[in-house]
Design an enzyme around this catalytic site. Structure first.
Site, PDB file in Angstrom:
ATOM      1  N   GLU A   1       0.599  -0.354   6.321  1.00 31.34           N
ATOM      2  CA  GLU A   1       0.271  -0.385   7.754  1.00 31.34           C
ATOM      3  C   GLU A   1      -1.149   0.094   8.051  1.00 31.34           C
ATOM      4  O   GLU A   1      -1.581   0.089   9.219  1.00 31.34           O
ATOM      5  CB  GLU A   1       1.278   0.470   8.552  1.00 31.34           C
ATOM      6  CG  GLU A   1       2.652  -0.156   8.722  1.00 31.34           C
ATOM      7  CD  GLU A   1       3.500  -0.194   7.463  1.00 31.34           C
ATOM      8  OE1 GLU A   1       3.454   0.786   6.702  1.00 31.34           O
ATOM      9  OE2 GLU A   1       4.192  -1.212   7.234  1.00 31.34           O
TER      10      GLU A   1
ATOM     11  N   HIS B   1       6.478  -3.451  -6.403  1.00 32.27           N
ATOM     12  CA  HIS B   1       6.091  -3.130  -5.028  1.00 32.27           C
ATOM     13  C   HIS B   1       4.661  -2.583  -4.953  1.00 32.27           C
ATOM     14  O   HIS B   1       3.886  -2.925  -4.067  1.00 32.27           O
ATOM     15  CB  HIS B   1       7.066  -2.069  -4.495  1.00 32.27           C
ATOM     16  CG  HIS B   1       7.341  -2.189  -3.037  1.00 32.27           C
ATOM     17  ND1 HIS B   1       8.386  -2.912  -2.535  1.00 32.27           N
ATOM     18  CD2 HIS B   1       6.695  -1.683  -1.965  1.00 32.27           C
ATOM     19  CE1 HIS B   1       8.374  -2.857  -1.227  1.00 32.27           C
ATOM     20  NE2 HIS B   1       7.359  -2.112  -0.853  1.00 32.27           N
TER      21      HIS B   1
ATOM     22  N   VAL C   1      -0.657   5.300  -2.886  1.00 32.19           N
ATOM     23  CA  VAL C   1       0.398   4.448  -3.428  1.00 32.19           C
ATOM     24  C   VAL C   1       0.616   4.857  -4.881  1.00 32.19           C
ATOM     25  O   VAL C   1      -0.320   4.850  -5.687  1.00 32.19           O
ATOM     26  CB  VAL C   1       0.031   2.949  -3.350  1.00 32.19           C
ATOM     27  CG1 VAL C   1       1.277   2.092  -3.553  1.00 32.19           C
ATOM     28  CG2 VAL C   1      -0.611   2.603  -2.013  1.00 32.19           C
TER      29      VAL C   1
ATOM     30  N   TRP D   1       3.535   7.988   3.981  1.00 33.41           N
ATOM     31  CA  TRP D   1       4.153   7.995   2.640  1.00 33.41           C
ATOM     32  C   TRP D   1       3.357   8.943   1.756  1.00 33.41           C
ATOM     33  O   TRP D   1       2.128   8.959   1.816  1.00 33.41           O
ATOM     34  CB  TRP D   1       4.109   6.586   2.026  1.00 33.41           C
ATOM     35  CG  TRP D   1       5.422   5.846   2.152  1.00 33.41           C
ATOM     36  CD1 TRP D   1       5.886   5.228   3.272  1.00 33.41           C
ATOM     37  CD2 TRP D   1       6.407   5.651   1.139  1.00 33.41           C
ATOM     38  NE1 TRP D   1       7.092   4.650   3.019  1.00 33.41           N
ATOM     39  CE2 TRP D   1       7.444   4.888   1.707  1.00 33.41           C
ATOM     40  CE3 TRP D   1       6.521   6.027  -0.209  1.00 33.41           C
ATOM     41  CZ2 TRP D   1       8.581   4.498   0.994  1.00 33.41           C
ATOM     42  CZ3 TRP D   1       7.649   5.631  -0.918  1.00 33.41           C
ATOM     43  CH2 TRP D   1       8.658   4.890  -0.317  1.00 33.41           C
TER      44      TRP D   1
HETATM   45  C1  DLZ Z   1       7.867   0.931   0.432  1.00 37.65           C
HETATM   46  C2  DLZ Z   1       6.775   1.796  -0.106  1.00 37.65           C
HETATM   47  C3  DLZ Z   1       6.786   2.200  -1.456  1.00 37.65           C
HETATM   48  C4  DLZ Z   1       7.861   1.796  -2.410  1.00 37.65           C
HETATM   49  N1  DLZ Z   1       5.844   3.003  -1.937  1.00 37.65           N
HETATM   50  C5  DLZ Z   1       4.829   3.400  -1.135  1.00 37.65           C
HETATM   51  C6  DLZ Z   1       3.804   4.245  -1.636  1.00 37.65           C
HETATM   52  O1  DLZ Z   1       3.793   4.696  -2.788  1.00 37.65           O
HETATM   53  N2  DLZ Z   1       2.802   4.583  -0.778  1.00 37.65           N
HETATM   54  C7  DLZ Z   1       2.743   4.138   0.518  1.00 37.65           C
HETATM   55  O2  DLZ Z   1       1.789   4.473   1.226  1.00 37.65           O
HETATM   56  N3  DLZ Z   1       3.717   3.352   0.999  1.00 37.65           N
HETATM   57  C8  DLZ Z   1       4.759   2.992   0.229  1.00 37.65           C
HETATM   58  N4  DLZ Z   1       5.744   2.196   0.731  1.00 37.65           N
HETATM   59  C9  DLZ Z   1       5.743   1.862   2.166  1.00 37.65           C
HETATM   60  C10 DLZ Z   1       4.853   0.667   2.534  1.00 37.65           C
HETATM   61  O3  DLZ Z   1       3.487   1.011   2.552  1.00 37.65           O
HETATM   62  C11 DLZ Z   1       5.234   0.155   3.961  1.00 37.65           C
HETATM   63  O4  DLZ Z   1       5.214   1.233   4.865  1.00 37.65           O
HETATM   64  C12 DLZ Z   1       6.610  -0.489   3.990  1.00 37.65           C
HETATM   65  O5  DLZ Z   1       6.717  -1.514   3.008  1.00 37.65           O
HETATM   66  C13 DLZ Z   1       6.909  -1.102   5.386  1.00 37.65           C
HETATM   67  O6  DLZ Z   1       5.958  -2.122   5.707  1.00 37.65           O
END
Ligand code: DLZ
Length: 155
Positions: A64, A94, A87, A28
């Site tokens: 993860e 979330h 994130v 992500w």
């Molecule tokens: C779902 C999600 C969201 C909304 N935002 C981020 C983010 O900003 N950074 C990140 O690393 N991951 C995000 N994820 C994905 C979650 O970390 C995870 O992969 C999913 O909820 C599936 O377990």
């Protein structure tokens, strides 16, 4: 720089070159996490870690990182694990759940495995704050995460 780890070069002993490091990278916000990865990898290399002793593992998101980090830490030959993620706050809560879960998860993996598992996760209010910390005006937190791993092994 106030509030940051010493960056650049630190004095290391010869044994570091033979240690194996895992870098776990969340996909992500990959524009950011790739920059963190480059910072971490370059820092390990600059401190004498062999290329062949740097193992990369990708995971889908920061949530993860806990399990990916545990898988890596459970390998006998891995001395330290550097977890990298980003994130960015959105419109829903979330953000809070992911940040809390990964912070607690990585803490648990440290204790369970008794190995340094480094929290290299940016938790930012927007993309600009993340870019500033991934090779921008506030340095590269991936590089700092790698230095933290080295310092823990040298302590
Ligand atoms: C779902 C999600 C969201 C909304 N935002 C981020 C983010 O900003 N950074 C990140 O690393 N991951 C995000 N994820 C994905 C979650 O970390 C995870 O992969 C999913 O909820 C599936 O377990």
């Amino acid at each position: 720089m106030a509030g940051t780890l010493t960056s650049g070069k630190i004095k290391t002993s010869k044994k570091i070159s033979n240690r194996k490091f895992a870098i776990v990278v969340a996909e992500w916000n990959d524009e950011i996490t790739e920059a963190l990865y480059e910072g971490a990898r370059n820092s390990l290399l600059a401190h004498g870690v062999k290329k062949s002793n740097i193992i990369r593992k990708n995971v889908p998101g920061s949530f993860e990182l806990t399990l990916g980090g545990l898988w890596m830490a459970e390998k006998r030959d891995i001395s330290a694990v550097i977890c990298l993620g980003c994130v960015i706050q959105g419109d829903t809560p979330h953000f809070d759940y992911i940040c809390q879960a990964v912070a607690n998860g990585i803490t648990e993996v440290n204790i369970k495995t008794r190995k340094p598992i480094i929290f290299g996760v940016l938790t930012t209010l927007n993309k600009q704050q993340a870019m500033d910390r991934a090779g921008g005006k506030l340095g590269n937190k991936g590089e700092e995460a790698a230095l933290t791993a080295i310092k823990m092994l040298e302590s």
